[in-house]
Design a protein around this motif. Sequence first.
Motif, short mmCIF file in Angstrom:
data_model
loop_
_atom_site.label_atom_id
_atom_site.label_comp_id
_atom_site.label_asym_id
_atom_site.label_seq_id
_atom_site.Cartn_x
_atom_site.Cartn_y
_atom_site.Cartn_z
N TRP A 74 40.03 33.55 34.88
CA TRP A 74 40.79 34.08 36.01
C TRP A 74 39.96 35.11 36.77
O TRP A 74 39.15 35.81 36.20
N ILE A 75 40.24 35.25 38.06
CA ILE A 75 39.56 36.25 38.89
C ILE A 75 39.98 37.66 38.46
O ILE A 75 39.14 38.53 38.26
N LEU A 76 41.26 37.92 38.36
CA LEU A 76 41.85 39.21 37.99
C LEU A 76 41.21 40.37 38.76
O LEU A 76 41.51 40.58 39.92
N TYR A 77 40.33 41.13 38.11
CA TYR A 77 39.74 42.31 38.76
C TYR A 77 38.43 41.99 39.50
O TYR A 77 37.88 42.85 40.15
N LYS A 78 37.95 40.78 39.40
CA LYS A 78 36.64 40.43 39.97
C LYS A 78 36.76 39.85 41.37
O LYS A 78 36.16 38.83 41.68
N THR A 79 37.53 40.50 42.24
CA THR A 79 37.72 40.00 43.59
C THR A 79 36.59 40.39 44.54
O THR A 79 36.44 39.80 45.60
N LYS A 80 35.83 41.41 44.18
CA LYS A 80 34.76 41.97 45.01
C LYS A 80 35.32 42.61 46.29
O LYS A 80 34.60 42.83 47.24
N ILE A 81 36.62 42.89 46.27
CA ILE A 81 37.26 43.63 47.36
C ILE A 81 37.85 44.89 46.72
O ILE A 81 38.70 44.80 45.83
N LYS A 82 37.39 46.03 47.19
CA LYS A 82 37.79 47.30 46.61
C LYS A 82 39.31 47.45 46.57
O LYS A 82 39.98 47.32 47.59
N PHE A 137 44.35 40.94 40.67
CA PHE A 137 45.45 40.07 40.27
C PHE A 137 45.87 40.46 38.87
O PHE A 137 45.02 40.81 38.04
N LYS A 138 47.17 40.38 38.58
CA LYS A 138 47.66 40.80 37.27
C LYS A 138 48.76 39.89 36.76
O LYS A 138 49.53 39.34 37.53
N PHE A 139 48.79 39.80 35.43
CA PHE A 139 49.90 39.18 34.72
C PHE A 139 50.69 40.31 34.08
O PHE A 139 50.11 41.29 33.60
N LYS A 150 62.21 41.59 29.82
CA LYS A 150 63.19 41.07 30.76
C LYS A 150 62.65 40.06 31.77
O LYS A 150 63.41 39.27 32.31
N PHE A 151 61.36 40.10 32.05
CA PHE A 151 60.82 39.20 33.07
C PHE A 151 59.30 39.07 32.93
O PHE A 151 58.66 39.83 32.22
N ALA A 152 58.78 38.09 33.66
CA ALA A 152 57.33 37.89 33.75
C ALA A 152 56.96 37.98 35.23
O ALA A 152 57.77 37.66 36.11
N LEU A 153 55.72 38.42 35.50
CA LEU A 153 55.31 38.68 36.86
C LEU A 153 53.83 38.33 37.02
O LEU A 153 53.03 38.60 36.13
N VAL A 154 53.49 37.72 38.14
CA VAL A 154 52.11 37.51 38.54
C VAL A 154 51.97 38.20 39.89
O VAL A 154 52.78 37.96 40.79
N SER A 155 50.96 39.06 40.01
CA SER A 155 50.87 39.84 41.24
C SER A 155 49.45 39.95 41.78
O SER A 155 48.47 39.78 41.07
N MET A 156 49.43 40.23 43.08
CA MET A 156 48.21 40.63 43.78
C MET A 156 48.47 42.09 44.16
O MET A 156 49.38 42.38 44.92
N ASP A 157 47.69 43.00 43.58
CA ASP A 157 47.90 44.43 43.79
C ASP A 157 46.82 45.03 44.65
O ASP A 157 45.65 44.68 44.54
N ILE A 158 47.25 45.96 45.51
CA ILE A 158 46.30 46.75 46.29
C ILE A 158 46.46 48.18 45.82
O ILE A 158 47.49 48.82 46.06
N ASP A 159 45.46 48.66 45.12
CA ASP A 159 45.50 49.97 44.50
C ASP A 159 44.21 50.71 44.88
O ASP A 159 43.23 50.67 44.15
N THR A 160 44.23 51.34 46.03
CA THR A 160 43.06 52.04 46.53
C THR A 160 43.55 53.18 47.43
O THR A 160 44.75 53.42 47.53
N ASP A 161 42.64 53.85 48.09
CA ASP A 161 43.05 54.95 48.97
C ASP A 161 43.94 54.40 50.09
O ASP A 161 43.89 53.22 50.43
N PHE A 192 47.81 31.81 43.60
CA PHE A 192 47.27 33.05 44.14
C PHE A 192 45.76 32.94 44.33
O PHE A 192 45.22 33.32 45.37
N GLU A 193 45.08 32.42 43.33
CA GLU A 193 43.62 32.32 43.41
C GLU A 193 43.18 31.32 44.47
O GLU A 193 42.18 31.54 45.15
#
Length: 141
Positions: free
Chosen positions: A26-34, A38-40, A45-56, A128-129
Motif C-alpha cells: 500500500w502507498i499509505l505514507y509514501k505519497t511524496k506529497i507533504k 492514507f490510513k486504515f 464500532k466501525f472500520a475506516l479507510v481515509s485520505m488524511d491531510i495533516d500538515t500546516d 483511493f490509490e
Amino acid sequence: MFSKEESRKLREEFWVSFGKSFPHKWILYKTKIKGLSFKFHFDLKFALVSMDIDTDLEQRIKLWEKLISLKSILKEEYLPKAIFEDFYMLENEKQISRIYVELQGVSIHNKNTWRETMEFFNKSMVQFESFFREYKDILEV
C-alpha cells in the motif's frame, strides 16, 4: 469484555491476517506529497479507510482545494460513499482534513466481521490509490 492484552492480541491477529489475505504494498505514507497519507482504522464500532491531510494550515488549505475540485470525479468514478470533512478532529484533538469511507456494524473484537472488514479495506484502498495515481500530478502543491 476483553482485557487490554486480549484486545492487543486480537488487533495484532487481525492485521497479520489482513496482510496475509490481501498481500499488497500500500502507498499509505509514501505519497511524496507533504502531509498527505492514507490510513486504515478498525475499532470496536466501525472500520475506516481515509485520505488524511495533516500538515500546516496553509499547505492543508491548498491541498484541500485541489481535492475539492476533484470531488465529483472521486465520488462518481471511485468511491461514491466518500465523505469529505475539511475540519476533522482526531482523538488527540488535532485538526486535520479527511476524506474517508466507513463500514459500520463491525468490530475488531468480533472475528465474524473480519472478512467483511478486510474486503472493505482492500476494495476501498485500491479505489483511493487508483484515484491518487491518476490525479497525483494535480495534487502536488
